[in-house]
Structures are given as C-alpha cells and as structure tokens.
Design a protein around this motif. Sequence first.
Motif, short mmCIF file in Angstrom:
data_model
loop_
_atom_site.label_atom_id
_atom_site.label_comp_id
_atom_site.label_asym_id
_atom_site.label_seq_id
_atom_site.Cartn_x
_atom_site.Cartn_y
_atom_site.Cartn_z
N THR A 68 39.25 33.56 51.81
CA THR A 68 39.47 34.54 50.90
C THR A 68 40.61 32.92 50.51
N PRO A 69 41.67 32.87 51.44
CA PRO A 69 42.56 32.49 51.02
C PRO A 69 42.64 31.03 50.62
N PHE A 70 41.45 30.19 51.31
CA PHE A 70 41.11 28.55 52.08
C PHE A 70 40.15 28.86 50.40
N SER A 71 39.94 28.94 49.45
CA SER A 71 39.32 28.55 48.32
C SER A 71 38.18 27.99 48.62
N LEU A 72 36.84 28.42 49.23
CA LEU A 72 35.65 28.60 49.31
C LEU A 72 34.72 28.10 48.57
N SER A 73 33.80 26.58 48.38
CA SER A 73 33.04 26.84 47.47
C SER A 73 32.14 27.26 47.71
N PRO A 74 31.09 27.57 46.47
CA PRO A 74 29.83 28.86 46.90
C PRO A 74 28.78 28.15 47.88
N HIS A 75 28.94 26.96 47.94
CA HIS A 75 28.13 26.31 48.90
C HIS A 75 28.26 26.49 51.00
N GLU A 76 30.04 27.35 50.55
CA GLU A 76 30.29 27.45 51.98
C GLU A 76 30.02 28.48 51.90
N SER A 77 30.70 29.61 50.56
CA SER A 77 30.72 31.38 51.47
C SER A 77 28.78 30.95 51.19
N HIS A 78 28.05 30.77 51.10
CA HIS A 78 27.06 31.17 50.87
C HIS A 78 26.41 31.27 51.56
N ILE A 79 26.91 30.12 52.82
CA ILE A 79 26.74 29.19 53.74
C ILE A 79 27.26 30.62 54.72
N PHE A 80 28.60 31.16 54.61
CA PHE A 80 29.10 31.80 55.97
C PHE A 80 28.73 33.16 55.64
N SER A 81 27.78 33.79 54.87
CA SER A 81 27.57 34.70 54.03
C SER A 81 27.04 35.08 54.93
N LYS A 82 25.91 34.09 55.68
CA LYS A 82 24.75 34.45 56.25
C LYS A 82 24.84 35.30 57.35
N LEU A 83 26.23 34.81 58.10
CA LEU A 83 26.58 35.18 59.37
C LEU A 83 26.32 36.52 59.50
N ILE A 84 26.07 37.49 61.14
CA ILE A 84 26.08 38.41 61.11
C ILE A 84 26.81 38.54 62.10
N ASN A 85 27.60 39.91 62.73
CA ASN A 85 28.86 39.76 63.83
C ASN A 85 28.22 41.58 64.92
N ALA A 86 29.07 41.20 66.17
CA ALA A 86 28.77 42.30 67.29
C ALA A 86 30.12 42.92 66.65
N GLY A 87 30.67 44.33 67.42
CA GLY A 87 31.70 44.93 67.35
C GLY A 87 32.36 45.19 69.01
N TYR A 88 32.95 44.32 69.78
CA TYR A 88 33.75 44.30 70.74
C TYR A 88 35.53 44.90 70.97
N TYR A 89 35.19 45.43 71.90
CA TYR A 89 36.94 46.46 72.22
C TYR A 89 36.93 46.78 74.06
N THR A 90 37.75 46.23 74.29
CA THR A 90 38.74 46.58 75.73
C THR A 90 39.90 47.29 75.38
N SER A 91 40.03 48.13 76.13
CA SER A 91 41.06 48.84 77.27
C SER A 91 41.65 49.61 78.07
N ILE A 92 42.10 49.77 78.51
CA ILE A 92 42.98 50.26 79.40
C ILE A 92 43.11 52.10 79.45
N LEU A 93 42.53 52.45 80.41
CA LEU A 93 43.25 54.28 80.33
C LEU A 93 43.38 53.94 81.66
N ARG A 94 44.75 56.00 81.38
CA ARG A 94 45.13 56.14 83.13
C ARG A 94 44.84 57.57 82.98
#
Length: 497
Positions: A320-346
């Motif tokens: 949002t701080p990069f003042s996307l054009s409607p065209h840029e927003s339209h393209i990037f809004s199609k992207l999906i993603n997963a979540g990935y998490y790491t940790s160290i445990l004792r």
Amino acid sequence: MPSNLLSTLSLLGILVAQSCGSPSHPSAFDRSHFSEADTITRDVAIIGGGSGGTYSAICLKDKGKSVLVIEKKGRLGGHTETYIDPATGIPIDIGVQIWHNVSVVTDYFKRFDIPLIVSGSDSNPNITISQGNYDFRTGQPVNVTSPSAAEVSAAFAAYAAQLEKYPELNNGMFLPNPVPEDLVLPFGKFVKKYHLEAAVRTMYQYNPGLGDILTGPTVEQMRVFGLSLVSQLSTGFLTTAHHNNSELYTKATAELLSTSSLLLNSTVTHSIRPSSNSSHSSPTNTTHPIQLLVSTPSGQKLILAKKLLITIPTRPELLTPFSLSPHESHIFSKLINAGYYTSILRTTGIPSTLSLSAAAPSTPYNIPALPGLYGIQPAPVPGLHIAYYGTPLSPSLYTASDAEVRANIIAGIKRVQAANPSVFNATEPEFVVYSSHAPFYLQARARDTQEGFYAEMYALQGERRTWWTGASWRAQDSSDIWRYTAGVVLPGVLEGL
Ligand SMILES: Cc1cc2nc3c(=O)[nH]c(=O)nc-3n(C[C@H](O)[C@H](O)[C@H](O)COP(=O)(O)OP(=O)(O)OC[C@H]3O[C@@H](n4cnc5c(N)ncnc54)[C@H](O)[C@@H]3O)c2cc1C
Ligand SMILES: *[C@@H]1O[C@H](CO)[C@@H](O)[C@H](O)[C@H]1NC(C)=O
Ligand SMILES: *[C@@H]1O[C@H](CO)[C@@H](O)[C@H](O)[C@H]1NC(C)=O
Ligand SMILES: *[C@@H]1O[C@H](CO)[C@@H](O)[C@H](O)[C@H]1NC(C)=O
Ligand SMILES: *[C@@H]1O[C@H](CO)[C@@H](O)[C@H](O)[C@H]1NC(C)=O
Ligand SMILES: *[C@@H]1O[C@H](CO)[C@@H](O)[C@H](O)[C@H]1NC(C)=O
Ligand SMILES: *[C@@H]1O[C@H](CO)[C@@H](O)[C@H](O)[C@H]1NC(C)=O
Ligand SMILES: *[C@@H]1O[C@H](CO)[C@@H](O)[C@H](O)[C@H]1NC(C)=O
Ligand SMILES: *[C@@H]1O[C@H](CO)[C@@H](O)[C@H](O)[C@H]1NC(C)=O
C-alpha cells in the motif's frame, strides 16, 4: 520550527487525506520540509534487505551505483536466521540452510571471504542420527514405503527430461505461450503421467512451505525444483563452513552501513512513482522521479531515487505505501500463498539423535495433510530440536495465527510422546525461538497461469521506474533468486543509470 516537526505535521496531513481516499498530498514530499541530512538522493532505492535485496545492493554498489536499502527489521537476512545458543555459542541456522554450487553463489561468498563447504561433509562421524516417520495427528509411527535409491534417481532423471522441455523456466517464470497443459496439471497428475512417483517424497521434503504439492500446479513445483536444484542432488549443496549463514548478512550490513546505504528498522510510508516510463508525476524532480517518505528510528526521511527495486512479497496488502496502479493491484491480487513457520524447542522428550518426519498412513506417498508439522530435527546443540510447520495455500495473507501454530506444534509433539512412551518421555516442550515466515511461496492459481498471469506480471518489470525481485518473482531459493536478479533484473535496473 525543527524541520522534522514540520514534516511530521505534513505527514499527519497526508494520513488524514489518505484515509479519505484521496491521493498523497504532494507537499509532504516538498524538499524544503526536510533538512539536508534528512534528504537522501540515490541511484536506486531497494525495499527489503533479505536475500534478493541484499544481493542487489551489493551488485549495484560494485557497479559504482549509489543505493539505499530500506529494511523494516533491525537486521538484514530475511528468511536467513541464525540462533546462537547462549550456553555453548553454537550457531543454529533455522532459516536458509543451503545453496547451489554455481558461480553466482560461490562468487558472492568469495567477495565476503566466507568459506563454503559441501553440506553434510563435516558432520561428526561419531553421531548417528536415526530417522522415524510419525503421524503428528495421531502420534502413531507410520511405515513409509520407500523407493530404492535407483528408483529415486530414475524418477529424477525422468523429471529432468520434462524440465528440459522448458529451458527458459530455468531462468525465471518464462512460460511458453500458450501455456502447455502439462505445466498447469495438478502436480499429482503430472507425477502419474510421467511415472515420477519415486521422486515425490524427496521433493516434498526439500521444499516445505509450498502448500499441498500434489494439488498445486506442476509449474510451481518446477519453479523451485528446477534443473539446477536437481543437479545439486548428486553433486551436493553448499553451506557455510562456520554453520552460521547470517555471517553473509552481518558482513553486508557492515559494508552497507559504512557507505550510508542502509536504513534498518525503517519503512516507506508514502511514495511517488511516475505513472509511466516517460512521464514524471513529480513536479519537483525529473532526474530522481522516485520519491519515498521513510519512517526511520531517527525520524522521517525523504528519499529521491532514479529507480526503485522492490524485493518484498508482492501481495497488494503489503504494497500500500507504494501507490500501486489499478493494473498493478489487479495483477498482484491474484497471488495466493502458504504459511511456513520454524522454531527451536527444548524439553521435547525426543531423543537427541532422533529426527522425525511427518507422514500419514494412507495418503499418496504418505504425505500428511496441511496444516501440520513437516518434521522435527535435532539441532546441533544436544537437547534442542528444530520444528517445521506449514499451512495450505490460501488467498489469505496469514493463514494461521502464531498462537495457533505454536499450540499445534506442541500438541503434535505430545501426541507422539503419548503414543510411543518407550521412545519419548512425556514432557512440557518449550519454545526457545519461534519464527513466522508467512506469507510464503506466493504463486498463481492454475487458471490464472494458463491465462498468462506470469507474462503479465513480468511485464511490470521496469514500468514506472520500478523493478522487482525476490521469491515472489523467482522462487523460494536464494541461488535462483540471485541468478534471476543478476541475469534478468539488474541489467534493466542499470540501463540508463
Ligand atoms: C525456514 C526456511 C528455510 C529455507 N531454506 C532455504 C535454503 O536452504 N536454501 C534456499 O535457497 N532457500 C531457502 N529458503 C527460501 C528463502 O525464502 C529464500 O532463499 C530467500 O530468502 C527469499 O528471499 P527474498 O529476498 O525473497 O525474501 P527475504 O529473504 O524474506 O527478504 C525480504 C526482506 O524484506 C523485509 N521486508 C518485508 N516487508 C518490508 C517492508 N514493507 N519494508 C521494508 N522491508 C520489508 C523483510 O524483513 C526481509 O528482510 C528457506 C526459507 C525458510 C523460511
Ligand atoms: C531495531 O529495533 C529493535 C526493536 O526496537 C531494537 O532492539 C534494535 O536495536 C533496532 N536496531 C537498529 C539498528 O535500529
Ligand atoms: C563446487 O563445484 C566445483 C566443481 O564445479 C568443485 O571444484 C568445488 O569444490 C565445489 N565447491 C565446494 C565448496 O565443494
Ligand atoms: C570421534 O571419536 C573418535 C574416537 O573416540 C575421536 O578420536 C574423534 O575425535 C571423534 N570425532 C569427533 C568429530 O568428535
Ligand atoms: C511396519 O512394518 C513392519 C514390517 O513390515 C511391521 O512389523 C509393523 O507392524 C508395521 N508397523 C505399522 C505401524 O504399520
Ligand atoms: C555467527 O555469525 C554472527 C554474524 O556474523 C556473529 O555475530 C557470530 O559471532 C557468529 N557466531 C559463531 C559462533 O560463529
Ligand atoms: C533533482 O534532484 C537532484 C538530486 O537531488 C538535484 O541535483 C536536481 O537539481 C533536482 N532537480 C530538480 C528539477 O529539482
Ligand atoms: C527421558 O527421561 C530419562 C529419565 O529421566 C532421562 O534420563 C532421559 O535423558 C530423558 N530423555 C529425553 C530424550 O528427554
Ligand atoms: C519501460 O521501461 C522498461 C525498462 O527500460 C522497458 O522494459 C519497458 O518496455 C518500458 N515500457 C514501455 C511501455 O515503454
């Protein structure tokens, strides 16, 4: 009146204006509101100082260009994270582990005088790590049917033969037009079609965080498991000889800070980018058409740059701080993603020489459903274990809350403890470190890919004096990000600078 108070006041004006939906108030970018020290002029402003951003900054600097990296965290490195065990001083890499043995990698490490070794080549011969497959949903051990080494290598050879049909994919998401059906087949179907079954578990284990690899489009697997990665399976991957991968980023930080090329703990709040290559929407400056207002620990800065290089995940919510054009927003809004998490445990109750892989008893290739643990490995410090957890692909930026992920990791360990009291002690596992890498593995859906999504996204390169790199553009693989950045992105950034 101190200039930073003035700029704070004008910034407040902007915030009010923006919340009403109007564009940024140009006066906030007025140079007279900023002292000399708070106005920074550079050839290239780089957003994000992880793998792609740091590499770009160093390469551009080596070409004699002035740069400024704007990194929101207090450190460079992004997904490269090293925990130093306070008791022993032993470093534990819980993010990026390995790179390909290719010149873009070896040259980069040589430049910083950081020795590399073949990963695993120095492991202590007196310690044997055993491996067990467990269903973290039930705690039960799972008998995984493992193909023979010969079957695995035959399957990878068959897979490599498929990759060779698309040589340009080795350099980025350059898909043939029209997009071949095979590339958008669910990967599970592609595996059956070309008899790659024996390679699937290896692929699943090498690239956790990708979502369900069998239902995702084939091209998303090829994107991260390309020819370069396949060839490393036989030659060996590289890692740092000191087992301290953050060394690269500590050295880069020192170099970039000493040349005033880095702002840490800093974020862009507003920006002006020209609306097209030729026009300059900024009335005040034509040589430096990129203007950024940046919030830093030492106040607001005005950045003037000839070009902008954005390396953060390209979800519209994060841009949002990069003042996307409607065209840029339209393209990037199609992207999906997963979540990935790491940790160290004792106090996990897991023997210090046992590595657990997630498996399910009755799924294809014994791949467990997500969300869930990928596995829990012994850390190089006895008594500590590293846990890896992932969520499915989703249009939601954050697919699980950190509290949920932490609770599920602990619950998974406890189920394994309860079901196998002869192997594990019943304990209360504790987190030493926890790190969310969401959003991870941005990608397009099969339908959008077939309709030319990647060609459309790549066409944004260089528009509005803005260039892009990082995992969203290439893959979750530093070696390939650096190769893509050096081969495709930086030549364009350098043009005309
Ligand atoms: C646990 C784990 C293990 C991995 N192992 C490997 C491996 O062994 N080998 C490998 O090649 N790859 C590995 N990867 C993949 C890894 O993600 C890539 O190698 C690479 O780090 C991605 O680089 P990037 O520049 O796209 O993102 P990052 O390295 O994440 O860099 C993005 C940077 O941008 C910053 N940022 C975000 N938003 C903003 C903002 N608004 N303003 C300013 N800065 C911002 C972030 O803080 C971060 O520093 C691993 C990833 C994870 C999570
Ligand atoms: C960044 O912010 C963190 C948290 O406030 C702080 O501990 C750290 O010292 C800061 N680092 C820099 C370089 O400003
Ligand atoms: C990388 O590969 C080259 C051969 O291409 C080899 O000479 C070199 O030793 C390898 N690097 C490491 C660190 O093993
Ligand atoms: C492995 O054990 C042998 C024999 O006890 C010892 O000499 C050697 O130093 C050990 N190696 C490591 C890396 O600890
Ligand atoms: C796994 O396979 C072995 C040998 O075939 C068998 O004895 C054992 O009961 C199996 N275990 C499970 C959990 O199915
Ligand atoms: C690991 O690298 C970091 C960053 O360079 C450094 O601060 C630390 O001292 C190193 N630790 C070890 C044990 O190598
Ligand atoms: C644009 O910015 C550059 C660098 O700060 C400066 O030298 C130049 O005078 C500016 N041009 C205009 C028209 O303000
Ligand atoms: C399990 O408990 C026993 C007895 O307290 C202890 O000796 C052993 O080290 C523990 N093992 C693990 C892996 O926690
Ligand atoms: C804008 O500039 C970039 C980089 O020079 C170029 O690749 C792109 O084709 C240009 N776009 C237009 C519409 O001229």
